[in-house]
Design an enzyme around this catalytic site. Structure first.
Site, PDB file in Angstrom:
ATOM      1  N   ARG A 177     -45.300  -1.864  11.929  1.00  0.00           N
ATOM      2  CA  ARG A 177     -44.251  -2.682  12.537  1.00  0.00           C
ATOM      3  C   ARG A 177     -42.880  -2.000  12.569  1.00  0.00           C
ATOM      4  NH1 ARG A 177     -48.217  -3.985  13.979  1.00  0.00           N
ATOM      5  NH2 ARG A 177     -49.277  -5.985  13.908  1.00  0.00           N
ATOM      6  N   SER A 183     -44.771 -13.910  14.689  1.00  0.00           N
ATOM      7  CA  SER A 183     -44.955 -13.695  13.256  1.00  0.00           C
ATOM      8  C   SER A 183     -43.616 -13.416  12.597  1.00  0.00           C
ATOM      9  CB  SER A 183     -45.907 -12.526  13.014  1.00  0.00           C
ATOM     10  OG  SER A 183     -47.202 -12.831  13.474  1.00  0.00           O
ATOM     11  N   GLU A 233     -40.232  -9.620   9.739  1.00  0.00           N
ATOM     12  CA  GLU A 233     -40.666  -8.908  10.942  1.00  0.00           C
ATOM     13  C   GLU A 233     -39.745  -9.259  12.099  1.00  0.00           C
ATOM     14  OE1 GLU A 233     -44.587  -8.786  13.851  1.00  0.00           O
ATOM     15  OE2 GLU A 233     -44.885  -8.966  11.695  1.00  0.00           O
TER      16      GLU A 233
END
Length: 305
Positions: free
Chosen positions: A179, A228, A298
């Site tokens: 990520r 998310s 995130e």
């Protein structure tokens, strides 16, 4: 809140600028959460050359941010000082396929890139069908879903530096990790190329349908959400830790942890950016107390609180 209007000064310093400059432009409607204050300046470049010209002439002391469709972003209520750049789909959203290569502007939706690959009978990019963002965000975040990530398919990407120069980055140059990527944050990606594998069209479509079915059955995709919220810790799942900490359905103001998937925060209708961020920090603290594990955001959080 409003910021000092600096658009006239910028236009005067950039007589050949073709893109659009807007002062104190609300950003709430440009994010999926539908929250946040204004951008001091919102710039929409006409094309890659216009972007390079703008960045080269822009005073170095002004901060610069880039947003896509705002699907993985909280804009704080105080707004964003400096310049926010938004690449338009008209100028930066084209996609095409030739041989086993799919090319895309960074304002193209991830979903559209998957569809372009499928139309050319190219497999391997179906995971993009389940990511609600743009290719620019996918490059910056090494976006992934259903067991695949951007790093698995990227050939190279093009970006413009703060000095207005163009750079090309190969897959290795991107320094992808989970990520994230290792590219200088000041680089603004403008295009990318991906490699697919020729396959039967019915198999590709079946895989895309699986991706979509999974999203619809497991994620609150029809809510005002940001996807998310936290990265999965090594060897664990963020949603399981959040659930075990008793946070499913937890509320702060108009923000709520989704009952459907508790790694998603939602705006129930009247949340502020502060509500959503506070809820996220509350979840992080409860998970820390419950499991001893530190969750990391995130979702990007930008602007003044």
């Amino acid at each position: 809140m409003t910021f000092p209007d600096i658009t006239s000064d910028l236009k005067a310093a950039m007589p050949e600028l073709r893109g659009r400059l807007l002062a104190n432009q609300s950003l709430a409607e440009l994010t999926w959460f539908r929250v946040g204050g204004p951008a001091q300046v919102l710039f929409t470049p006409s094309d890659e050359d216009d972007l390079g010209y703008f960045l080269k002439a822009l005073p170095k002391e002004l901060p610069v941010y880039v947003i896509g469709v705002g699907s993985n972003l909280i804009v704080r209520d105080g707004g964003m000082p400096g310049v926010v750049i938004r690449l338009s789909p008209r100028a930066f959203g084209e996609t095409s396929a030739e041989g086993d290569v799919v090319s895309a502007g960074t304002a193209a939706l991830d979903k559209r890139v998957a569809e372009t690959a499928a139309a050319a009978n190219l497999a391997g990019l179906e995971f993009f069908f389940g990511i609600p963002g743009t290719i620019g965000g996918a490059l910056r975040m090494n976006a992934g879903a259903n067991g695949r990530e951007t790093k698995d398919v990227l050939i190279d990407a093009v970006g413009i530096g703060r000095d207005g120069t163009k750079h090309r980055f190969g897959n290795v140059d991107m320094k992808f990790v989970y990520r994230n990527s290792g590219i200088d944050p000041s680089i603004i990606f403008t295009s990318a190329r991906f490699r697919g594998v020729v396959a039967a069209p019915e198999a590709i479509r079946a895989r895309m349908n699986e991706v979509q079915t999974h999203r619809e059955s497991a994620q609150p995709i029809r809510e005002k959400t940001g996807g998310s919220t936290f990265k999965n810790p090594p060897g664990n799942s963020a949603w399981k830790l959040i659930d075990a900490a008793g946070c499913r359905g937890l509320r702060v103001g108009g923000a709520q942890v989704s009952e459907m998937h508790c790694n998603f925060l939602i705006n129930t209708g009247n949340a502020t950016g502060h509500d959503i961020e506070t809820l996220g920090e509350t979840v992080r603290e409860r998970v820390r107390q419950s499991s001893g594990i530190e969750l990391h955001w995130e979702i990007k959080r930008l602007g003044i609180k």
